[in-house]
Design a protein around this motif. Structure first.
Motif, PDB file in Angstrom:
ATOM      1  N   THR A   1      -3.862   7.316  -0.947  1.00 58.52           N
ATOM      2  CA  THR A   1      -4.371   5.974  -1.240  1.00 58.52           C
ATOM      3  C   THR A   1      -5.173   5.441  -0.057  1.00 58.52           C
TER       4      THR A   1
ATOM      5  N   VAL B   1      -1.081  -0.861  -4.533  1.00 55.39           N
ATOM      6  CA  VAL B   1      -2.203   0.080  -4.611  1.00 55.39           C
ATOM      7  C   VAL B   1      -1.628   1.483  -4.524  1.00 55.39           C
ATOM      8  N   GLU B   2      -1.875   2.280  -5.557  1.00 62.26           N
ATOM      9  CA  GLU B   2      -1.258   3.599  -5.685  1.00 62.26           C
ATOM     10  C   GLU B   2      -2.253   4.614  -6.224  1.00 62.26           C
ATOM     11  N   ASP B   3      -1.941   5.891  -5.971  1.00 58.44           N
ATOM     12  CA  ASP B   3      -2.766   6.970  -6.512  1.00 58.44           C
ATOM     13  C   ASP B   3      -1.979   7.894  -7.422  1.00 58.44           C
TER      14      ASP B   3
ATOM     15  N   SER C   1       5.924   3.713   1.204  1.00 61.61           N
ATOM     16  CA  SER C   1       5.556   5.120   1.064  1.00 61.61           C
ATOM     17  C   SER C   1       6.779   6.017   0.923  1.00 61.61           C
TER      18      SER C   1
ATOM     19  N   SER D   1      -7.883   9.168  -6.832  1.00 63.60           N
ATOM     20  CA  SER D   1      -8.245  10.196  -5.857  1.00 63.60           C
ATOM     21  C   SER D   1      -7.776  11.573  -6.307  1.00 63.60           C
TER      22      SER D   1
ATOM     23  N   SER E   1     -12.362   4.980  -6.290  1.00 62.20           N
ATOM     24  CA  SER E   1     -12.122   4.995  -4.847  1.00 62.20           C
ATOM     25  C   SER E   1     -12.021   3.560  -4.359  1.00 62.20           C
TER      26      SER E   1
ATOM     27  N   TRP F   1       0.822  -1.206   0.000  1.00 63.16           N
ATOM     28  CA  TRP F   1       0.000   0.000   0.000  1.00 63.16           C
ATOM     29  C   TRP F   1       0.860   1.263   0.000  1.00 63.16           C
ATOM     30  N   ASP F   2       0.582   2.145  -0.927  1.00 56.57           N
ATOM     31  CA  ASP F   2       1.007   3.524  -0.749  1.00 56.57           C
ATOM     32  C   ASP F   2       0.154   4.095   0.383  1.00 56.57           C
TER      33      ASP F   2
ATOM     34  N   THR G   1      -0.688  -3.700 -10.508  1.00 56.14           N
ATOM     35  CA  THR G   1      -1.057  -2.410  -9.919  1.00 56.14           C
ATOM     36  C   THR G   1      -2.560  -2.172  -9.936  1.00 56.14           C
TER      37      THR G   1
ATOM     38  N   GLY H   1      -4.840   1.256  -9.466  1.00 56.04           N
ATOM     39  CA  GLY H   1      -4.764   2.706  -9.390  1.00 56.04           C
ATOM     40  C   GLY H   1      -6.041   3.289  -8.822  1.00 56.04           C
ATOM     41  N   ILE H   2      -5.902   4.087  -7.765  1.00 55.32           N
ATOM     42  CA  ILE H   2      -7.039   4.774  -7.155  1.00 55.32           C
ATOM     43  C   ILE H   2      -7.015   6.225  -7.616  1.00 55.32           C
TER      44      ILE H   2
END
Length: 217
Positions: free
Chosen positions: A16, A166-168, A110, A188, A201, A11-12, A183, A185-186
């Motif tokens: 995210t 999981v990244e934004d 992160s 946000s 989201s 997780w980022d 990957t 991609g969220i």
């Protein structure tokens, strides 16, 4: 030897799991104002997810080292003062619980500093979900370099091709791809993420999203 039977989610954090983009931007603007400089939201979002020194080098290459040090110290202090108002994105806690119950290993990878990440996870009550943390100050080169994700996979003893990131941010997606990982991609803040699976989201991720990304693509 990496375990090829296990699976992991890396997780980022900012943007995210944690709704922190506005606080980071305001911290940057406050620090930069001390030198009569500014950072537009568009330019901020273009670099969100990268380490702070890299952002300064990209946006303000004319600054001398003493000015950079002063700015970074001010930005970090201002951001810490704002963190009490931060919270998880809707759906974040539910996904952490679901993945843990399903046997996925989880880690945070992160660009933020460890002395920011650890108290944040504790404050939000989610530290126990993560078996490992790799912070921006744990690696030599930040995203889009893949080092942070490779280090997280190594800590979990999970092969990169069994990891879902999981990244934004575009820099994070690129880093994950260069690490040989799948990957999610969220969107946000960015809508043009080149991820294997996209969602607006965490709430809109389908229940089988992680298995689908890892096994079906």
């Amino acid at each position: 030897m990496k375990n090829r039977q296990e699976r992991a989610v890396l997780w980022d954090l900012d943007g995210t799991l944690l709704d922190s983009a506005d606080n980071h931007w305001q911290a940057w603007r406050g620090a930069l104002a001390e030198l009569d400089l500014d950072l537009s939201r568009e330019n901020f979002l273009d670099t969100f997810g990268q380490r702070s020194p890299a952002i300064l080098d990209l946006r303000f290459p004319f600054l001398e080292e003493p000015e950079k040090t002063r700015l970074l110290d001010s930005k970090r202090k201002r951001y810490r003062d704002l963190t009490e108002h931060e919270g998880l994105f809707p759906g974040a806690r539910e996904w952490l619980e679901r993945l843990k119950d399903s046997g996925w290993h989880q880690a945070v990878a992160s660009s933020s500093l460890r002395n920011v990440i650890e108290p944040t996870l504790e404050k939000l009550g989610i530290a126990s979900f993560f078996e490992a943390i790799v912070a921006g100050d744990d690696v030599i080169v930040g995203k889009p370099d893949p080092e942070v994700f490779r280090a997280a996979a190594k800590k979990l003893n999970v092969s990169p091709d069994r990891c879902v990131v999981v990244e934004d941010a575009p820099a994070g997606i690129e880093a994950a791809r260069r690490a040989g990982m799948r990957t999610i991609g969220i969107r946000s803040a960015h809508f043009d993420l080149e991820a294997d699976f996209l969602a607006d989201s965490l709430l809109t991720l389908p229940p089988d999203a992680f298995d689908r990304v890892l096994f079906s693509l």
